[in-house]
Design an enzyme around this catalytic site. Structure first.
Site, PDB file in Angstrom:
ATOM      1  N   PHE A   1      -0.350 -14.858   0.588  1.00 50.19           N
ATOM      2  CA  PHE A   1       0.823 -15.223   1.385  1.00 50.19           C
ATOM      3  C   PHE A   1       1.294 -16.605   0.958  1.00 50.19           C
ATOM      4  O   PHE A   1       0.534 -17.570   1.021  1.00 50.19           O
ATOM      5  CB  PHE A   1       0.473 -15.189   2.864  1.00 50.19           C
ATOM      6  CG  PHE A   1      -0.174 -13.887   3.252  1.00 50.19           C
ATOM      7  CD1 PHE A   1       0.581 -12.727   3.348  1.00 50.19           C
ATOM      8  CD2 PHE A   1      -1.544 -13.799   3.454  1.00 50.19           C
ATOM      9  CE1 PHE A   1      -0.012 -11.513   3.656  1.00 50.19           C
ATOM     10  CE2 PHE A   1      -2.152 -12.591   3.762  1.00 50.19           C
ATOM     11  CZ  PHE A   1      -1.385 -11.452   3.865  1.00 50.19           C
TER      12      PHE A   1
ATOM     13  N   GLU B   1       0.835  -1.215   0.000  1.00 53.73           N
ATOM     14  CA  GLU B   1       0.000   0.000   0.000  1.00 53.73           C
ATOM     15  C   GLU B   1       0.865   1.258   0.000  1.00 53.73           C
ATOM     16  O   GLU B   1       0.665   2.173  -0.804  1.00 53.73           O
ATOM     17  CB  GLU B   1      -0.872  -0.026   1.262  1.00 53.73           C
ATOM     18  CG  GLU B   1      -1.912   1.045   1.342  1.00 53.73           C
ATOM     19  CD  GLU B   1      -3.259   0.554   0.828  1.00 53.73           C
ATOM     20  OE1 GLU B   1      -3.506  -0.662   0.752  1.00 53.73           O
ATOM     21  OE2 GLU B   1      -4.074   1.420   0.479  1.00 53.73           O
TER      22      GLU B   1
ATOM     23  N   ARG C   1       4.892 -17.923   1.444  1.00 55.02           N
ATOM     24  CA  ARG C   1       5.968 -18.566   2.186  1.00 55.02           C
ATOM     25  C   ARG C   1       6.218 -17.741   3.446  1.00 55.02           C
ATOM     26  O   ARG C   1       6.524 -16.556   3.341  1.00 55.02           O
ATOM     27  CB  ARG C   1       7.231 -18.578   1.315  1.00 55.02           C
ATOM     28  CG  ARG C   1       8.516 -18.950   2.023  1.00 55.02           C
ATOM     29  CD  ARG C   1       9.727 -18.781   1.123  1.00 55.02           C
ATOM     30  NE  ARG C   1       9.812 -19.840   0.164  1.00 55.02           N
ATOM     31  CZ  ARG C   1      10.454 -20.999   0.381  1.00 55.02           C
ATOM     32  NH1 ARG C   1      11.070 -21.214   1.531  1.00 55.02           N
ATOM     33  NH2 ARG C   1      10.491 -21.910  -0.544  1.00 55.02           N
TER      34      ARG C   1
END
Lengths: 129, 129, 129, 129
Positions: free
Chosen positions: B76, B49, B78
């Site tokens: 997500f 962001e 890893r």
């Protein structure tokens, strides 16, 4: 359950953690804003991630499992520059390997500010750091 | 451009801000983690962001416009428990009212840890707080 | 592998299916459009779903597993009213239980029209209907 | 308003179109499935896209504006192999330039099968083809 790590760092307050519904809030301070004076989008994403992770973890830890974020989809609808962010998460799916929550964020006047769909993986818990 | 507000608070370092490519990094500390020892998902979402908002703002402010996050979709892949998070944002769309960036996060070994698709609204700047 | 069912119904053509890269195309006809003359967004989402499901299935079926869509996030960047849609999927993550692909759609001039992030669950194959 | 183009092609039935709530259904046939016997994910994404586009268009066309999909985020929760898909869309945001809808899909037993967050751009209408 009390927030720890990043959630404690930015100030998340957990209000209710059940397997179907969870609530949290954040009192907005200067450090939550981006340079143009409104709450940083990462703050909403972080609240959704923390809130639903804690709620899922609390429900699955007794079964020897853990919870970790898999996908976080946040839409920003109305900028907020102060007051308290009120977050309510409703579980839409409680599967064996994934849970899906919808999180709504509102301001002190009850106006919707942001939405997150949060997918949580339910797994063997990661080893402690 | 230096990070301010929330991005300064959690420690974002901006490395490169061009209209087509932007890079940033974060040295992982304890306050970036969730209770189970891995980096909190909200940290990736916040970096995406911040990074793409700064890059877009830097490009459109000379035209009298502002930039604000509209949607943040982070996956997500890893878990990461230390070292530095390396974020690279590539602009996929530079429209009149929205820009779309794809952000990739990798660890010190170059392994992909997370992905964000970030949609930024290009607008008249919000009034200062 | 030839498209069957819905993918055959709307006309998907598979061009290349490898575990890391996959390509397909669709020649736009009237039945692919919405009432205002541009390609229906569901067509892009369907192509991404089909293309990455076939590519993942082809790779994991030899291991006795199956593939099924888990999440489809499509952003529409440029409307298209004719010609051919060219879809290229690049695998970003090939985990034990999920694969993540990024799909780009372009027109005959090579301009980017849409983007999909596709998450595919890798599982025991569903029983035949 | 009757479905045209792609929505007519695959068989969408519109049941209710108001600015705040919209409903549609699809009777599942063989041509809606993927090769492993369950409904193709693109079908849900297409229904969400069509349903919310028609509902938004119906509301904004009287003001001389048009509606076009901007982002479609669909999560697949429970595979469906027959019966009717029931889609209900609730508007979460009705801004000047974007509307955001949450769409839930359920089977004949009322079980949630998929979720879509749909962002619709409200704009000057595209020129007819």
């Amino acid at each position: 359950m009390q927030p720890r790590g990043f959630d404690a760092f930015y100030g998340l307050e957990l209000l209710e953690l059940t397997p179907e519904l969870a609530r949290a809030q954040l009192v907005v301070a200067e450090e939550h804003k981006q340079p143009w004076g409104i709450v940083h989008g990462g703050v909403y994403a972080s609240i959704a991630e923390g809130l639903t992770s804690y709620a899922t973890a609390k429900a699955v830890i007794p079964d020897g499992k853990g919870a970790a974020g898999m996908a976080n989809q946040t839409s920003f609808l109305r900028p907020l520059s102060g007051g308290t962010i009120h977050a309510t998460a409703v579980r839409k799916h409680g599967g064996r390997t994934t849970w899906v929550w919808e999180v709504e964020f509102s301001d002190d006047q009850g106006r919707l500010c942001a939405l997150t769909r949060m997918t949580i993986a339910v797994r063997e818990p990661p080893a402690p750091a």
